[in-house]
Every structure is written in structure tokens, then in C-alpha cells.
Design an enzyme around this catalytic site. Sequence first.
Site, PDB file in Angstrom:
ATOM      1  N   ASN A  23       0.815  -1.221   0.000  1.00  0.00           N
ATOM      2  CA  ASN A  23       0.000   0.000   0.000  1.00  0.00           C
ATOM      3  C   ASN A  23       0.844   1.265   0.000  1.00  0.00           C
ATOM      4  O   ASN A  23       0.372   2.332   0.358  1.00  0.00           O
ATOM      5  CB  ASN A  23      -0.959  -0.011   1.193  1.00  0.00           C
ATOM      6  CG  ASN A  23      -0.219  -0.089   2.527  1.00  0.00           C
ATOM      7  OD1 ASN A  23       0.989  -0.373   2.548  1.00  0.00           O
ATOM      8  ND2 ASN A  23      -0.898   0.180   3.605  1.00  0.00           N
ATOM      9  N   ASP A 200      11.506 -17.666  19.425  1.00  0.00           N
ATOM     10  CA  ASP A 200      12.461 -16.627  19.799  1.00  0.00           C
ATOM     11  C   ASP A 200      13.081 -16.923  21.172  1.00  0.00           C
ATOM     12  O   ASP A 200      12.383 -17.345  22.093  1.00  0.00           O
ATOM     13  CB  ASP A 200      11.703 -15.284  19.835  1.00  0.00           C
ATOM     14  CG  ASP A 200      12.623 -14.087  19.943  1.00  0.00           C
ATOM     15  OD1 ASP A 200      13.493 -13.928  19.080  1.00  0.00           O
ATOM     16  OD2 ASP A 200      12.468 -13.302  20.914  1.00  0.00           O
ATOM     17  N   GLU A 262      15.291 -20.846  18.395  1.00  0.00           N
ATOM     18  CA  GLU A 262      16.396 -19.895  18.209  1.00  0.00           C
ATOM     19  C   GLU A 262      17.455 -20.232  19.254  1.00  0.00           C
ATOM     20  O   GLU A 262      17.525 -19.646  20.335  1.00  0.00           O
ATOM     21  CB  GLU A 262      15.928 -18.435  18.365  1.00  0.00           C
ATOM     22  CG  GLU A 262      16.999 -17.482  17.832  1.00  0.00           C
ATOM     23  CD  GLU A 262      17.071 -16.138  18.527  1.00  0.00           C
ATOM     24  OE1 GLU A 262      17.884 -15.297  18.100  1.00  0.00           O
ATOM     25  OE2 GLU A 262      16.345 -15.900  19.515  1.00  0.00           O
TER      26      GLU A 262
HETATM   27  C1  NOJ Z   1      16.035 -12.608  18.782  1.00  0.00           C
HETATM   28  C2  NOJ Z   1      15.471 -11.866  17.619  1.00  0.00           C
HETATM   29  O1  NOJ Z   1      15.905 -12.460  16.424  1.00  0.00           O
HETATM   30  C3  NOJ Z   1      15.927 -10.433  17.780  1.00  0.00           C
HETATM   31  O2  NOJ Z   1      15.662  -9.671  16.617  1.00  0.00           O
HETATM   32  C4  NOJ Z   1      15.266  -9.857  18.999  1.00  0.00           C
HETATM   33  O3  NOJ Z   1      15.755  -8.552  19.228  1.00  0.00           O
HETATM   34  C5  NOJ Z   1      15.556 -10.712  20.234  1.00  0.00           C
HETATM   35  N1  NOJ Z   1      15.427 -12.106  19.991  1.00  0.00           N
HETATM   36  C6  NOJ Z   1      14.600 -10.359  21.355  1.00  0.00           C
HETATM   37  O4  NOJ Z   1      13.301 -10.797  21.032  1.00  0.00           O
HETATM   38 CA    CA Z   2       2.712  -1.241   3.689  1.00  0.00          CA
END
Ligand code: NOJ
Ligand code: CA
Length: 521
Positions: A23, A200, A262
Site C-alpha cells: 500500500n 524466539d 532460536e
Molecule cells: C532474537 C530476535 O531475532 C531479535 O531480533 C530480537 O531482538 C531478540 N530475539 C529479542 O526478542
Molecule cells: Ca505497507
Amino acid sequence: MTRAWWQGAVFYEIYVRSFADSNDDGVGDLPGITSRLDYVKRLGVDAIWLTPFYPSPQKDHGYDVADYLDVNPEYGTLEDFDRLVERAHDLRLKVLVDLVPNHTSDQHPWFKSALSSLDDPHRSWYHFADPKPDGSPPNNWTSAFGGPAWARDDASGQWYLHLFAPEQPDLNWWNPEVQAEFEKIVRFWLQRGADGFRIDVAPALFKRPDLADRPMIRNRATGALEPDPAFSIFDQPQLHDVYKKWREIANGIPPERVLVGEIFEPRRHSAFVAPDQLNMAFALIAVPWDAARWRRLIDVDRGALKGPGSEPSWTLSNHDVVREVTRFGGGILGRKRALAAMLLVLGLPGQVFLYQGEELGLEEADVPDEQRQDPVFFHSGGSQKGRDGCRVPMPWLRGRPYAGFSTAPTWLPEPAGWDRFAVDAQLASYGSVLRQYMRALALRRRLATRLADQLEWCPAPDGVLLFRRGALVVACNFGHRPVELEVEGRLVAASDLLVKKISGRLKLPPSSASWLDASIR
Ligand code: NOJ
Ligand code: CA
């Protein structure tokens, strides 16, 4: 052994804010992504991972979630998410959603309610603690973004824990209500069609209950006092039960879903990647361009995984690290090495995670300080530049303002001249980085059934890695001089047009890699 869909798959990380803008407000969004899924399919990957798209004040660009069950209006609606998944599935692309269980936004209703009074029911969803007798924070833990990991709640005089920005209070995973709430969230997205999650901060959910100070020890070389690396503020065994529960939930909602943690440390991979927990974790190749270090890293990461068919998920970059072209020296040299690295990594057993823009050979962008957005920049008082340089919007069209990402100024500025890396320009050129990625991915797919999971290192001169995987032979020259290797097989891919195969001899220019099909002599 039959492989699950995710084993050996190639995933493509989409940084939602910077992928495609439908958009023209300068910010990427879900309909933008849907409109570009044909491109992703054509690139030749199997799945996408979407970075967080939830309602969020964007203090850490989506990793500060204010509602886990909705879409940030800037990015679209839940219906836009449904359309994205539907289109992806039509194209046979799987979709991973980013789950952020370690912390919420300070604007999440749970945290707002927690702040409202000492006996609010949500108070125990977070880590609130009294200061030390001298009024300082409850312990000496530090935030990953700089400064103490505690912020003061002025109303009560207590402090709350935040391992990242102060606007990202950590949840208290010892509280069963938090656990139950996340089980609902996991079910919600799986029932809505997500094929799994990237989790995460996956190893850190449970903090040590004593909230003890991290001991400081003296560094023998420098004499400086440093945090004791043997002391962990997380690593609590109870976390395994959480992932076992999520696995059970996922198993109850066919077809097969995946959980990607992660987690970067091999010793934690050994603990969490298991049939009853997570399917995979990231093997991030952050070491410099050096053959011996690469070989060691590959062996250590592979050695950490024990289960049959369990292989690392190789990653050259993501939205948190400096782009690999820049890490490998930048410019022409950096790009050559990055292309060689791509062939090497795509030749390894296991999954591969690509990060958007990597297939265009993008470098870390130079973002002027006054336009920086990453909390790392602000919380470190500017001493660390932060991660904006790898998050600049994708260049789509050559010769267009903002490289065709948008007609409006983009949320992070496109560097001057970046349209030369645009997708349309690279599609039109046989030798472009993009076309090289497409060819390698297509070839990997064609060879897939003949690729063994075993990796067999072959003798090679210093500075060269040479290995075999069933029909595939991979050679990579990390050095500054050309090398010649004695190898059988037909040359099927080369990162450099000067790679030559003459009968049994392979000529590899510096910073180049090649694939040979050993079943064809
Ligand atoms: C890992 C994420 O990839 C990163 O971008 C983020 O700042 C930290 N975790 C905290 O959520
Ligand atoms: Ca957008």
C-alpha cells in the site's frame, strides 16, 4: 528412510517490515508478501519464516508483542494472514510463524495489568523483585541490548526483569498460567494453518529461581572483571517439558508441523533437538572466512545432533547479524566468498535457512545514525550501530525510486544506487547472484534423493575443503591462490565462471566453490 518434509528443506526468512509493501506507505506488509510468493517459489525454497507481525509498539520491531492472537494493523489483518497461508500452500510453500514467548511488550494488557497493583493477578506473570538494600536493582544481570536487565516500577518501588529492551518485560515461565496461555497461542496459529514456529530466545524462558548475582571473575590476560561464563541465568530443565507439550500439541494437528528453536550453541542443540521436543535449531556460521574454522564448526554442529536423520540447520545470516558479504570482506571479494559459501552450505547435509536479500548478494547497508531504528543503537548510546544495516527494504525494481519497494520513503532508507541489486535486474542477468542461487537450489532439489546424510571429508590442501555426500562432491577454495584438485565426477555448479574441470582435475580459483556429480564420470 523416508524423510519428513522439513528434513533437508530450505527455509527463507522474510523480515516482514522490509520484504514487500502493498500500500505504498514505505513499510512491508502481509499482502505485499503474498503478492511476492511467486518470486519465493521461483527462487526454489520449500518454506518461509515470517518475523513477528503481531500488534506491537515496534520498540524491537515486532519482538515486543502486544497481542499474540492478532496482526499489526500496519501489516494487515488476520484475513490477510489466511490469504498468505492459502497462497503459500497453493504454491507448496510451508509457513513458519515467529513465536515470542520469552517476553511481551510493556504495552501488552498482561503487563499493564501487572503494573496496576502489587496483588494484581498478572503480577506473577512477570519477574518483579525488590531492590537490594542499597536501592540498586535486584541483581547484576545485564540486558542483551546494554545496561541493567532490570527497570524500576516507580509506583511500587519494585523492579522488573527484561533481558532485552525495558519495553520487553520477561514473562515468568515458572507460572503455570503463562504456560497454559502459550499452549493456547500455539494451538491458535497451528489451527489457522501455520506449519510451525521459529521460537524466539528459545533456551531462556525459565530463569534461575534464586535470581542470584552473576559472579564476576578476573580475566587472567587483561586483569578485567568479567561475568563468570560458567554461571547460567537460564538453562532450567523444566523447559524441556514445555517443548514436549508443544510437540504433543503440534502432533495432534496434522499434517506434520515443525518447531525451530532460536538456539545457537551446539551443547544446547544436543539437549533440545529431539523427536519429542524441537525439530531443529540454528547452526549459524559466524566464523571468519577460514577453511579450518569452517571445518571445525561443521563437525561440531553435526556432532551435537544424535538422532537419526537429525542434521543442523545451516544459516549464513539473519536479521540480527551483519550480512555475510560484508563479513567476508565486502565488495567484489565479499560477494565472491558469499557465493562460494552458499554452494558449500547448500551442499551440506541438513536444512538451510536463507535470509531475504542474501540471494541478491546484498551488503550491510550504511544507515545514517539519525535514521537508525534498532534499540541496540539507542540502548548502547550509539556505541553499537545495531542491526538496521541488514534490515533495509528489499530492492525490487531497477531505475525506480526507493528501488521499487514503495513509492513512499521507506522506513529505513534504501542506500543510493541499491536498485542495481534489484530483483528484476538480477533475473535478467545469467551471471547474477540471484540466478546463481536459483540454479544451485534447483540442482540441490534434483540431486536430493541421491544425497547421503553422511559427510565424508576428503584430503585437500590447506585452505581448501573437499567433501562427499553420496553422489555430490563439494569443493571450496578459501585461499588467495588457485588450486588444482584430483576429483572424479562431472562439474555441475560453480560459484565462479573460471572454475574448470579437465578430466580428473578441478581448477578452483581463489574464493570459489564447485559441485561435482560423482555418478557421472
Ligand atoms: C532474537 C530476535 O531475532 C531479535 O531480533 C530480537 O531482538 C531478540 N530475539 C529479542 O526478542
Ligand atoms: Ca505497507
